[in-house]
Design an enzyme around this catalytic site. Structure first.
Site, mmCIF file in Angstrom:
data_model
loop_
_atom_site.group_PDB
_atom_site.id
_atom_site.type_symbol
_atom_site.label_atom_id
_atom_site.label_comp_id
_atom_site.label_asym_id
_atom_site.label_seq_id
_atom_site.Cartn_x
_atom_site.Cartn_y
_atom_site.Cartn_z
ATOM 1 N N VAL A 1 0.855 -1.205 0.000
ATOM 2 C CA VAL A 1 0.000 0.000 0.000
ATOM 3 C C VAL A 1 0.880 1.240 0.000
ATOM 4 C CG1 VAL A 1 -1.779 1.308 1.228
ATOM 5 C CG2 VAL A 1 -1.800 -1.183 1.331
ATOM 6 N N GLU B 1 -1.112 0.117 -14.400
ATOM 7 C CA GLU B 1 -1.006 -1.335 -14.324
ATOM 8 C C GLU B 1 -1.145 -1.890 -15.747
ATOM 9 O OE1 GLU B 1 -1.343 -3.374 -11.075
ATOM 10 O OE2 GLU B 1 -0.495 -1.508 -10.374
ATOM 11 N N LYS C 1 -6.231 -1.439 -1.702
ATOM 12 C CA LYS C 1 -5.358 -0.764 -0.727
ATOM 13 C C LYS C 1 -6.151 -0.269 0.486
ATOM 14 C CE LYS C 1 -1.969 0.513 -4.253
ATOM 15 N NZ LYS C 1 -1.670 1.480 -5.302
#
Ligand code: HSE
Length: 414
Positions: A127, A185, A200
């Site tokens: 995170v 991503e 997260k």
């Protein structure tokens, strides 16, 4: 000397290897002994890399080598990362991971296996990239009741929203630039649909409550419906739009949501721009604290992994209790959140005065010159109440043969 293996020589794994070499003296001083990288597991060969002589392709080598006490998992995904991590913990090795999907989906089980085998399972990098937020929660704030965590937890979407805000860029153009810079991503929907932020905030909520939280329990909206017109209104109101992951904890219940939210300049997260992340924590005695820094990227994320490696060495005999219990956190419906609402409506405000008053009560009107619409900034409502009122307004509009609400964005209530 303590021997380590890295599983996955991608961006973060190679960053960890680089830091272990570059910062060897400092790491040795902090850990109290040298951390020696013995293996790097990957499917690929890296003949020109500094770890070429340590590349292996068979996980069994790591699992069965009693000299390996530290294992870094930077493969990503659940398979085979999960079974490899389990096997390492069961073999009495400390595991450090940067893999948020793994921690969110299997964290509870992995933490239990780590406890049973008296080893560390640490996941700081999962995170906020390099920002020390996990350790802050289990160590620095260990005496505090956490009341709220609100974070800009995804660098890609923050980069996109900042471009839209500062340069008036359209969403698609800003996304393309984020992808070209390598922030997004592989599948950009994980970022732009809010799933990455959701995982997260699920991990942070679980850290704060000490109980398991899954991302399916969190209402999640991404940023794909946010337009440059929304930013024009936001600027006019002295606000910006940020993708926030929010968790509020009260008694034995938690309330969490991921959504784009308008915030004003008085909010410390307002100044978190570009690829940076910011996390605001409100706790009972300390009050508000904010954690800011690089939420993604090779060396920042690897730095968090290395800090975990050092902690695992320091706590070799007395593993750290970082994580949560095998118990489900009670989650409230997102309708219990309270916001003001920014609403865009077709037509002229003067002609819809009565209808607006009936649906939303007193609301501020904002007009963008040269458009066929206006916007409202409503008073505060619980989300469940606002939804009812918005449906009522849409129904009345349809009866009158008019379009209803074009856009709705939550506005932070201080
Ligand atoms: N894609 C993620 C981000 C990477 O943009 O924040 C770090 O989790």
């Amino acid at each position: 000397m303590m021997y380590a293996a890295i599983m996955g020589y991608g961006t973060i794994g190679s960053g960890v290897a680089e830091i272990l070499t570059e910062c060897k003296d400092k790491i040795t001083r902090s850990a109290g002994q040298e951390i020696c990288l013995k293996y790097v597991l990957d499917l690929r060969e890296f003949p020109d890399s500094p770890v070429a002589d340590r590349i292996i392709h068979d996980f069994q080598v790591i699992e069965s080598d009693p000299q390996i006490r530290l294992v870094v998992e930077t493969m990503g995904g659940l398979n085979p990362a999960c079974s490899f991590v389990k096997a390492c913990l069961k073999a009495g090795k400390h595991v450090i991971t940067s893999n948020k999907a793994l921690v969110e989906a299997h964290g509870t089980e992995l933490m239990e296996i780590a406890r049973e085998n008296k080893v560390n399972f640490l996941f700081e990098a999962s995170v906020g990239g390099g920002i020390p937020i996990i350790r802050t929660l289990y160590r620095c704030l260990m005496g505090e009741e956490i009341q709220e965590i609100t974070g800009i937890l995804n660098g890609t979407t923050n980069f996109i929203l900042t471009k839209m805000d500062q340069e008036g860029a359209a969403f698609e153009k800003a996304l393309k630039e984020a992808q070209e810079l390598g922030y997004a991503e592989q599948d950009p929907s994980a970022d732009v649909e809010g799933h990455d932020t959701c995982r997260k905030i699920a991990i942070l909520t679980a850290m704060a409550t000490g109980r398991e939280v899954h991302y399916e329990q969190i209402h999640t909206e991404g940023i794909t419906r946010i337009t440059d017109v929304d930013f024009q209104y936001a600027r006019k109101m002295g606000m910006s739009i940020k993708l926030l992951g929010t968790a509020r904890i009260s008694g034995d219940k938690a309330l969490a949501m991921v959504a784009p939210v308008m915030i004003g300049s008085e909010n410390p997260l307002y100044g978190v721009r570009g690829v940076y992340n910011g996390i605001l924590v409100k706790s009972q005695m300390l009050g508000e604290t904010m954690y800011y820094g690089s939420g993604a990227g090779k060396l920042p994320t690897a730095s968090a992994v290395v800090a975990d490696l050092i902690e695992a060495v320091q706590q070799d005999k007395e593993p750290v209790s970082a994580g949560w219990r095998n118990e489900q956190q009670l989650m409230e419906e997102s309708g219990k959140f309270r916001y003001r609402y920014f609403v865009r409506i077709e037509g002229a405000a003067a002609q819809k005065k009565e209808q607006i008053q009936k649906a939303f009560g007193d609301a501020e009107t904002i007009v963008l010159e040269g458009t066929d619409e206006f916007a409202l900034l409503t008073g505060e409502f619980f989300e469940e109440e606002f939804v009812k009122r918005a449906i009522g307004f849409d129904t009345e509009s349809q009866k009158a043969g008019e379009d209803g609400i074009r856009q709705m964005i939550r506005v932070q209530v201080q």
